[in-house]
Design an enzyme around this catalytic site. Sequence first.
Site, PDB file in Angstrom:
ATOM      1  N   LYS A 211       0.830  -1.209   0.000  1.00 13.18           N
ATOM      2  CA  LYS A 211       0.000   0.000   0.000  1.00 13.18           C
ATOM      3  C   LYS A 211       0.872   1.269   0.000  1.00 13.18           C
ATOM      4  O   LYS A 211       2.087   1.175  -0.047  1.00 13.18           O
ATOM      5  CB  LYS A 211      -0.951  -0.042   1.200  1.00 13.18           C
ATOM      6  CG  LYS A 211      -1.832  -1.313   1.246  1.00 13.18           C
ATOM      7  CD  LYS A 211      -2.905  -1.348   0.176  1.00 13.18           C
ATOM      8  CE  LYS A 211      -3.547  -2.704  -0.056  1.00 13.18           C
ATOM      9  NZ  LYS A 211      -4.248  -3.303   1.076  1.00 13.18           N
TER      10      LYS A 211
HETATM   11  C1  LIG Z   1      -5.168  -4.408   1.622  1.00 12.58           C
HETATM   12  C2  LIG Z   1      -6.641  -4.285   1.676  1.00 12.58           C
HETATM   13  C3  LIG Z   1      -7.378  -4.534   2.851  1.00 12.58           C
HETATM   14  C4  LIG Z   1      -6.807  -5.183   4.073  1.00 12.58           C
HETATM   15  O1  LIG Z   1      -5.687  -4.630   4.563  1.00 12.58           O
HETATM   16  P1  LIG Z   1      -4.641  -5.513   5.446  1.00 12.58           P
HETATM   17  O2  LIG Z   1      -3.803  -4.466   6.077  1.00 12.58           O
HETATM   18  O3  LIG Z   1      -3.903  -6.376   4.482  1.00 12.58           O
HETATM   19  O4  LIG Z   1      -5.419  -6.304   6.436  1.00 12.58           O
HETATM   20  C5  LIG Z   1      -8.727  -4.246   2.835  1.00 12.58           C
HETATM   21  N1  LIG Z   1      -9.342  -3.794   1.744  1.00 12.58           N
HETATM   22  C6  LIG Z   1      -8.682  -3.585   0.586  1.00 12.58           C
HETATM   23  C7  LIG Z   1      -9.426  -3.060  -0.592  1.00 12.58           C
HETATM   24  C8  LIG Z   1      -7.316  -3.846   0.521  1.00 12.58           C
HETATM   25  O5  LIG Z   1      -6.669  -3.662  -0.647  1.00 12.58           O
END
Ligand SMILES: *Cc1c(COP(=O)(O)O)cnc(C)c1O
Length: 419
Positions: A211
Amino acid sequence: MDKLSASKLSAAQSSKGELSAIAGGRPVRDTFLPYARQWIEEDDIAAVSKVLQGDWLTTGPTVGELEKEFATRVGASFAVAVSSGTAALHAACFAAGVGRGDEVITSPLTFVASANCALFLSANPVFADIDPKTYNISPEEIKKKVTSQTRVIIPVHFTGQPCDLDPIHKIARRHNLKVIEDAAHALGAAYKGRSVGGLSDLTIFSFHPVKHITTGEGGMVTTSNKELYQRLLLFRNHGIVRERELMMKDQGPWYYEVQDLGYNYRLTDIQAALGISQLKKLNFFLARRRQIVAIYNEAFANLPEVEVPYQAPYADSSWHLYILTLRLDRLQKSRREIFAALRAENIGVHVHYLPVYRHPFYHRLLGLGNFNPKNFFCPNAEEVYQKIITLPLFPAMTDQDVADVITAVYKVISWARGS
Ligand SMILES: *Cc1c(COP(=O)(O)O)cnc(C)c1O
């Protein structure tokens, strides 16, 4: 900011090293280029080291500092740091009052956690189909799915492009629903010029390494509602209350009360130190992502077998993902073959996402009679899923990496058009 060299990057992600490419000749790259990757520098490492030498390791002053800076950055009154984006979704649903038998409307074209968070609280996920242009949840489709059981709408800002929030908020107001934005892709994005994070009842973010910024694992919930904020704090820490004025009894200075079922979803100060350091670079990361996207858009504009990502006029995307849509009617090869050919060029393409309800677990729930099939199947998401490919996009990509992706796409598409 010093550039991470291409060779350093390649060493970290070693390739399987195909000898000859599916589309012919040598692969465009000798080493594998992932679709996403964190960018950690000396100052990030120093910030973490400093906390490791101090008094606090778990949730302490550094988490508080990250929360304050994050809330300011996205334009919310409060931010609550948690151990993952998934924990953030769970906490947000809890704060919004989601419970047994409630319905939670979300997009089928998302990571499974956007829907699982309803199941965590014994509620039922309901999928509203996507808009065929933006690939985001369609307000018109949401309207069709609202029932007397609906409690929450979770719009997902797919790829970083904000959903059309005004009509979604209007539906929510009319039916007295809460809106939880899944902004895991959208840190730094804006809707009609306003920053994502301060626009709905609750917004969640993820700090997973793919991210915009990372804490290893981590997440954040933002809100401008004091009551929701207090419920988030409760949920993150076993439902524990320590404030004397909020307790039902007072048995002494050692005394605390568990007032609800909560979890240990705390972020550590170690992680928060990394988060603060990364947040300082967010503008740079966003700018570099935009720069790469501009190069991709220009390069692919003249390739009639693909479509570049559509951007709505109200949206200022944070560009978590760059997705090409294949014009399969103009290609002799399938998406699967094109995907394999790009991988053979050592380009780490991906597909985001299989519609959530297509996962075996969701099928099983359907088979058990737990859900109404009409709340699952979404024809637009089905069609889009067949023709999308995610290209590598992350700020540490070098100009050469970007050029390699473009070369590989041209090579593979030329092979796939059969001319
Ligand atoms: C990455 C992601 C999540 C979850 O995040 P984590 O930190 O991996 O638990 C939730 N929703 C979307 C759309 C994501 O891309």
